[in-house]
Motif scaffolding. Structure first.
Motif, PDB file in Angstrom:
ATOM      1  N   SER A 138       0.851  -1.185   0.000  1.00  0.00           N
ATOM      2  CA  SER A 138       0.000   0.000   0.000  1.00  0.00           C
ATOM      3  C   SER A 138       0.885   1.231   0.000  1.00  0.00           C
ATOM      4  O   SER A 138       2.034   1.184   0.448  1.00  0.00           O
ATOM      5  CB  SER A 138      -0.907   0.014   1.235  1.00  0.00           C
ATOM      6  N   ALA A 174      -1.520   2.216  -4.066  1.00  0.00           N
ATOM      7  CA  ALA A 174      -0.101   1.852  -4.143  1.00  0.00           C
ATOM      8  C   ALA A 174       0.583   2.541  -5.315  1.00  0.00           C
ATOM      9  O   ALA A 174      -0.006   2.718  -6.385  1.00  0.00           O
ATOM     10  CB  ALA A 174       0.052   0.340  -4.261  1.00  0.00           C
ATOM     11  N   ASP A 179      -8.434  -0.940  -0.704  1.00  0.00           N
ATOM     12  CA  ASP A 179      -7.647  -0.171   0.264  1.00  0.00           C
ATOM     13  C   ASP A 179      -6.647  -1.096   0.946  1.00  0.00           C
ATOM     14  O   ASP A 179      -6.556  -2.293   0.632  1.00  0.00           O
ATOM     15  CB  ASP A 179      -8.557   0.515   1.292  1.00  0.00           C
ATOM     16  N   GLN A 180      -5.882  -0.524   1.877  1.00  0.00           N
ATOM     17  CA  GLN A 180      -4.830  -1.277   2.542  1.00  0.00           C
ATOM     18  C   GLN A 180      -5.385  -2.488   3.291  1.00  0.00           C
ATOM     19  O   GLN A 180      -4.818  -3.583   3.238  1.00  0.00           O
ATOM     20  CB  GLN A 180      -4.071  -0.367   3.512  1.00  0.00           C
ATOM     21  N   SER A 227      -2.982  -2.367  -2.828  1.00  0.00           N
ATOM     22  CA  SER A 227      -4.181  -1.552  -2.673  1.00  0.00           C
ATOM     23  C   SER A 227      -4.199  -0.515  -3.793  1.00  0.00           C
ATOM     24  O   SER A 227      -3.178  -0.241  -4.431  1.00  0.00           O
ATOM     25  CB  SER A 227      -4.198  -0.877  -1.302  1.00  0.00           C
TER      26      SER A 227
END
Length: 276
Positions: free
Chosen positions: A120, A143, A200-201, A140
């Protein structure tokens, strides 16, 4: 059982058969300083030797995987070795230092246990070297990746130039390495640097854990055999390439352009390279 006490730059947690290694810094953006390079091979050697660990997830803390090499932290010891008038002794010492860092990254590649990297935020320079040594990479949507060494007057010497051709193809590798450009997660997925991109992360890390779990459910000796067979055609080529680039940089890295790159970095300005 894996002994992970006394770590500064890395954190290791276990959930069943899965070990999770997290970059902690302590420098901003999980930049890779002396603690990281000392701890990485120790951690992966411990995990590799632990029969209870069947798969490993590698990720970064905070919002980034890693800003890459922590230049301010590393340059103090390296400065005398990089002097323009350095003779054979200092240059040989610097070559050994490059090979020590290479061995740290090699510990990830040589680990017999499958390694899944979850990326990420920023993954720059040494960060790309490390994820290239993993078996599989996911990211993610936020990134960003960069083989940025050319922008700081360095020939990348820790594995990206040796491993990425087999992952993304030589054309894409040459573009990234010769420009030092940044690419986003969508481009990284398109060229095969990452297998999948997640929202997302948290989602990327969950996907990496799930993938590691699928691997860990298989016979461990078979997984080791698969990795051994897959690396048969690349191990010698990677080793030869790493040896060559360490010798190249020991001979040619000291330059006015490198000094200019470091000064420009410290002064937060664009460097003016002269080819000297």
């Amino acid at each position: 059982m894996t002994d992970t006490t006394g770590l500064v730059a890395l954190k290791v947690e276990r959930t069943g058969r899965i070990a999770e290694v997290t970059l902690l810094g302590p420098s901003k953006g999980n930049a890779m300083g002396p603690d990281f390079w000392r701890e990485l091979p120790l951690v992966f050697a411990e995990l590799d030797a632990d029969p209870e660990v069947r798969a490993i997830v590698l990720t970064g803390s905070g919002g980034n995987f890693s800003y890459g090499l922590d230049l301010p932290a590393m340059m103090g010891d390296w400065a005398p070795l990089l002097a323009a008038d350095a003779l054979a002794g200092p240059r040989t010492t610097f070559m050994k230092e490059i090979r020590r860092l290479q061995d740290s990254v090699n510990a990830v590649a040589n680990c017999r246990t499958p390694v899944v990297a979850a990326v990420s935020g920023w993954c720059i320079g040494g960060g790309v070297d490390v994820i290239a040594a993993a078996d599989v990479r996911v990211a993610s949507a936020d990134a960003k990746f960069s083989v940025r060494e050319a922008k700081v007057a360095i020939v990348a010497d820790l594995g990206s130039l040796q491993r990425l051709a087999g992952i993304i193809g030589e054309g894409h590798l040459r573009e990234l390495a010769l420009t030092g450009k940044d690419i986003d997660a969508a481009r990284a997925e398109k060229i095969g640097l990452v297998n999948d991109v997640h929202a997302d992360q948290e989602a990327a890390l969950a996907a990496a854990r799930e993938l590691a779990g699928e691997m860990a459910a298989n016979p461990p000796l078979v997984l080791q055999g698969i990795k051994d067979v897959l690396s048969l055609n690349t191990d010698r080529q990677v080793a030869d390439g790493l040896r060559y680039v360490s010798t190249w940089n020991a001979a040619f890295l000291p330059s006015k352009d490198l000094t200019e790159a470091v000064q420009a970095f410290m002064e937060r300005r664009k460097p003016d390279f002269k080819g000297e």
